[in-house]
Design an enzyme around this catalytic site. Structure first.
Site, PDB file in Angstrom:
ATOM      1  N   SER A   1     -10.796 -38.466 -37.397  1.00  0.00           N
ATOM      2  CA  SER A   1      -9.747 -37.451 -37.579  1.00  0.00           C
ATOM      3  C   SER A   1      -9.741 -36.906 -39.005  1.00  0.00           C
ATOM      4  CB  SER A   1      -8.370 -38.045 -37.241  1.00  0.00           C
ATOM      5  OG  SER A   1      -8.294 -38.293 -35.857  1.00  0.00           O
TER       6      SER A   1
ATOM      7  N   TRP B   1     -20.047 -42.035 -32.347  1.00  0.00           N
ATOM      8  CA  TRP B   1     -19.558 -41.253 -31.202  1.00  0.00           C
ATOM      9  C   TRP B   1     -20.361 -39.970 -31.028  1.00  0.00           C
ATOM     10  CZ3 TRP B   1     -17.008 -45.220 -30.025  1.00  0.00           C
ATOM     11  CH2 TRP B   1     -16.048 -45.801 -30.847  1.00  0.00           C
ATOM     12  N   ILE B   2     -21.675 -40.047 -31.234  1.00  0.00           N
ATOM     13  CA  ILE B   2     -22.473 -38.820 -31.191  1.00  0.00           C
ATOM     14  C   ILE B   2     -22.987 -38.578 -29.761  1.00  0.00           C
ATOM     15  CG2 ILE B   2     -24.386 -37.528 -32.198  1.00  0.00           C
ATOM     16  CD1 ILE B   2     -21.985 -38.347 -34.127  1.00  0.00           C
ATOM     17  N   THR B   3     -22.409 -37.567 -29.129  1.00  0.00           N
ATOM     18  CA  THR B   3     -22.808 -37.184 -27.772  1.00  0.00           C
ATOM     19  C   THR B   3     -24.267 -36.740 -27.788  1.00  0.00           C
ATOM     20  OG1 THR B   3     -20.552 -36.498 -27.319  1.00  0.00           O
ATOM     21  CG2 THR B   3     -22.243 -35.645 -25.819  1.00  0.00           C
TER      22      THR B   3
ATOM     23  N   GLY C   1     -15.426 -25.277 -29.927  1.00  0.00           N
ATOM     24  CA  GLY C   1     -15.649 -26.483 -29.120  1.00  0.00           C
ATOM     25  C   GLY C   1     -14.398 -26.905 -28.372  1.00  0.00           C
TER      26      GLY C   1
ATOM     27  N   GLY D   1      -3.097 -43.604  -3.328  1.00  0.00           N
ATOM     28  CA  GLY D   1      -2.694 -45.001  -3.179  1.00  0.00           C
ATOM     29  C   GLY D   1      -3.842 -45.922  -3.599  1.00  0.00           C
ATOM     30  N   GLY D   2      -3.997 -47.035  -2.915  1.00  0.00           N
ATOM     31  CA  GLY D   2      -5.048 -48.005  -3.263  1.00  0.00           C
ATOM     32  C   GLY D   2      -6.436 -47.386  -3.257  1.00  0.00           C
TER      33      GLY D   2
ATOM     34  N   GLU E   1     -13.450 -34.157 -30.023  1.00  0.00           N
ATOM     35  CA  GLU E   1     -13.277 -32.820 -30.624  1.00  0.00           C
ATOM     36  C   GLU E   1     -11.852 -32.627 -31.136  1.00  0.00           C
ATOM     37  OE1 GLU E   1     -15.501 -29.594 -29.098  1.00  0.00           O
ATOM     38  OE2 GLU E   1     -17.111 -30.891 -28.418  1.00  0.00           O
TER      39      GLU E   1
HETATM   40  N1  COS Z   1     -12.087 -22.450 -39.813  1.00  0.00           N
HETATM   41  C1  COS Z   1     -12.626 -22.264 -41.038  1.00  0.00           C
HETATM   42  N2  COS Z   1     -12.219 -22.963 -42.117  1.00  0.00           N
HETATM   43  C2  COS Z   1     -11.255 -23.869 -41.955  1.00  0.00           C
HETATM   44  C3  COS Z   1     -10.664 -24.115 -40.711  1.00  0.00           C
HETATM   45  C4  COS Z   1     -11.119 -23.353 -39.601  1.00  0.00           C
HETATM   46  N3  COS Z   1     -10.598 -23.526 -38.396  1.00  0.00           N
HETATM   47  N4  COS Z   1      -9.740 -25.090 -40.844  1.00  0.00           N
HETATM   48  C5  COS Z   1      -9.743 -25.446 -42.133  1.00  0.00           C
HETATM   49  N5  COS Z   1     -10.676 -24.709 -42.815  1.00  0.00           N
HETATM   50  C6  COS Z   1     -10.941 -24.755 -44.238  1.00  0.00           C
HETATM   51  C7  COS Z   1      -9.634 -24.503 -44.988  1.00  0.00           C
HETATM   52  O1  COS Z   1      -9.402 -23.145 -45.174  1.00  0.00           O
HETATM   53  C8  COS Z   1      -9.824 -25.249 -46.270  1.00  0.00           C
HETATM   54  O2  COS Z   1     -10.554 -24.459 -47.178  1.00  0.00           O
HETATM   55  P1  COS Z   1      -9.940 -24.118 -48.647  1.00  0.00           P
HETATM   56  O3  COS Z   1      -9.637 -25.460 -49.261  1.00  0.00           O
HETATM   57  O4  COS Z   1     -11.021 -23.358 -49.316  1.00  0.00           O
HETATM   58  O5  COS Z   1      -8.695 -23.324 -48.392  1.00  0.00           O
HETATM   59  C9  COS Z   1     -10.738 -26.437 -45.897  1.00  0.00           C
HETATM   60  O6  COS Z   1     -11.355 -26.074 -44.642  1.00  0.00           O
HETATM   61  C10 COS Z   1      -9.962 -27.722 -45.761  1.00  0.00           C
HETATM   62  O7  COS Z   1      -8.987 -27.553 -44.748  1.00  0.00           O
HETATM   63  P2  COS Z   1      -7.740 -28.526 -44.584  1.00  0.00           P
HETATM   64  O8  COS Z   1      -7.045 -28.660 -45.923  1.00  0.00           O
HETATM   65  O9  COS Z   1      -6.957 -28.061 -43.421  1.00  0.00           O
HETATM   66  O10 COS Z   1      -8.476 -29.933 -44.269  1.00  0.00           O
HETATM   67  P3  COS Z   1      -7.868 -31.343 -43.923  1.00  0.00           P
HETATM   68  O11 COS Z   1      -8.686 -32.374 -44.596  1.00  0.00           O
HETATM   69  O12 COS Z   1      -6.387 -31.363 -44.153  1.00  0.00           O
HETATM   70  O13 COS Z   1      -8.213 -31.479 -42.350  1.00  0.00           O
HETATM   71  C11 COS Z   1      -7.816 -31.554 -39.970  1.00  0.00           C
HETATM   72  C12 COS Z   1      -7.450 -31.016 -41.359  1.00  0.00           C
HETATM   73  C13 COS Z   1      -7.108 -32.843 -39.629  1.00  0.00           C
HETATM   74  C14 COS Z   1      -7.323 -30.434 -39.030  1.00  0.00           C
HETATM   75  C15 COS Z   1      -9.347 -31.713 -39.810  1.00  0.00           C
HETATM   76  O14 COS Z   1      -9.823 -32.789 -40.591  1.00  0.00           O
HETATM   77  C16 COS Z   1      -9.771 -31.977 -38.371  1.00  0.00           C
HETATM   78  O15 COS Z   1      -9.881 -31.038 -37.554  1.00  0.00           O
HETATM   79  N6  COS Z   1     -10.019 -33.261 -38.038  1.00  0.00           N
HETATM   80  C17 COS Z   1     -10.529 -33.639 -36.707  1.00  0.00           C
HETATM   81  C18 COS Z   1     -12.000 -33.500 -36.676  1.00  0.00           C
HETATM   82  C19 COS Z   1     -12.489 -33.580 -35.283  1.00  0.00           C
HETATM   83  O16 COS Z   1     -12.101 -32.822 -34.423  1.00  0.00           O
HETATM   84  N7  COS Z   1     -13.413 -34.512 -35.073  1.00  0.00           N
HETATM   85  C20 COS Z   1     -14.020 -34.695 -33.801  1.00  0.00           C
HETATM   86  C21 COS Z   1     -15.478 -34.457 -33.987  1.00  0.00           C
HETATM   87  S1  COS Z   1     -16.314 -34.154 -32.518  1.00  0.00           S
HETATM   88  S2  COS Z   1     -16.067 -35.771 -31.467  1.00  0.00           S
END
Ligand code: COS
Length: 380
Positions: free
Chosen positions: A131, A155-157, A241, A338-339, A362
């Protein structure tokens, strides 16, 4: 109600025919044997399903993001494991088209869309976290004109099947999300080690592995996008995604609902088919209504993406609502059976296991709520 145009309907019908005639016939067996659907993926590539929203010049169907969502909803009804493998491959292809150089696009994308690469992989999550993507530890250090990659991914598909894996690594220590770059690692490259294949609750025909990189040498032309811009590439790829996973969840939920309607007409109790009882009818009505709402959210987000509009919030809403809904629908489907819903004689047992991952990968439901609430509360 959503009205597909003629081209979208053609893609949808092609996917539906293959899902019902081919995938649904083998899904239970693939699941039982934990067998990767290599042959099915090749056939899907021939039908244009490994690059639905990818330009024709790279072997894609160039049918758009909405057609892709519609196709994914159909394929997931046939086999959710095949659908997730297809989803990640489409996401990887689209990401290379969007951020790659012309040479990178020509080198990798036709391999994905044609099925010559069995799959593409997305290497972001690590053993220490998924996350908090900006905290990743895999590193790439400069070496002449190229780079040297070290670290681990989890967790790499399709990580053991992929011809190309987008790997995110830290290229600037200590600079948070701005010190991350994306690389195109090729399957079988020296220094790429495959870890164990996970023994999962569901999606058992898809392959989920850990990867280790040990002094893996990357050429300069394996950097995707600009150095230090990798995190934004990952987030943009995940926006798309998530619409794919929302669509996959709608598909699994729809399959579970269809199985429940069939069972409710056949199974008798107290002298009636159980579908005569209001308790069952109301459960089915709620599932149908919620799935329709999920379908429309997914298609709305796909429509925004297709028109080049921002869709990050809507993609997260679609994923959150569709995956939570599909989990509920599969739970109800087991209850209706059910069962018999608890044994592998009926497909809902598999749907129940398969759908569980959808609120995790994702981006968990909690991550989607972070994305949505940040957008809601930001100063405009
Ligand atoms: N598109 C383009 N850029 C984006 C973006 C998007 N959708 N979302 C964020 N960014 C950019 C931001 O603009 C920011 O850039 P600046 O610092 O230059 O402004 C940078 O990325 C960092 O963004 P943010 O501060 O929101 O990052 P965080 O570390 O707070 O992360 C979450 C936020 C939790 C939303 C993010 O880490 C996330 O999506 N985590 C889950 C990852 C995931 O889905 N993993 C599964 C992998 S596949 S199984």
């Amino acid at each position: 109600m959503f009205e597909a145009d003629e081209h979208q309907r053609l893609v949808q019908e092609t996917a539906r025919r293959y899902a019902q005639d081919a995938l649904a016939q083998v899904a239970a067996q693939l699941d039982r044997e934990g067998r990767f659907p290599a042959e099915q993926l090749r056939e899907l590539a021939e039908l244009g399903m490994m690059g639905v929203n990818i330009p024709e010049e790279y072997g894609g169907a160039q049918a758009g993001a909405v057609a892709y969502a519609l196709a994914m909803m159909e394929i997931a009804q046939g086999c959710a494991s095949t659908a997730v493998t297809m989803a990640v491959t489409n996401m990887v292809g689209e990401t290379i088209v969007k951020f790659g150089t012309p040479e990178q696009r020509r080198r990798y994308v036709p391999e994905l869309t044609s099925g010559r690469f069995a799959a593409g992989s997305f290497g972001l999550s690590e053993p220490s976290g998924g996350s908090d993507a900006a905290a990743l530890r895999t590193s790439a250090r400069r070496d002449g004109s190229g780079w040297v990659l070290n670290g681990e991914k989890q967790w790499i598909t399709s990580g053991d099947r992929a011809g190309v894996i987008i790997v995110w690594a830290r290229t600037q220590p200590g600079s948070g999300s701005h010190g991350i770059s994306a690389f195109l690692v090729e399957g079988g490259q020296k220094g790429l080690h495959l870890g164990k294949r996970e023994d999962k609750m569901g999606l058992r025909a898809s392959s989920t592995v850990s990867l280790a990189f040990e002094e893996l040498r990357l050429r300069a032309d394996q950097l995707l996008g600009e150095e230090g811009h990798g995190f934004a590439i990952a987030m943009a790829a995940l926006d798309g995604g998530r619409v794919g996973i929302a669509s996959q969840a709608v598909g699994i939920g729809t399959a579970a609902l269809r199985a429940s309607v069939k069972y409710a007409k056949e199974r008798r109790a107290f002298g009636h088919p159980i579908g005569d009882f209001q308790a069952i009818r109301f459960m089915l009505a709620d599932c149908d209504t919620q799935l329709e709402a999920a379908r429309l959210l997914a298609l709305h987000a796909a429509g925004l993406k297709e028109r080049g509009r921002p869709f990050s919030r809507e993609g997260s809403m679609a994923k959150l609502f569709a995956t939570e809904t599909a989990n509920r629908v599969c739970d109800v489907a087991v209850q209706v059976h059910g069962g018999y819903g608890y044994i592998d004689e009926f497909p809902v047992e598999r749907h129940y296991r398969d759908v569980r991952a959808s609120t995790l990968y994702e981006g968990t439901s909690e991550v989607q709520r972070v994305v949505i609430s940040r957008d809601l509360l930001k100063d405009r």
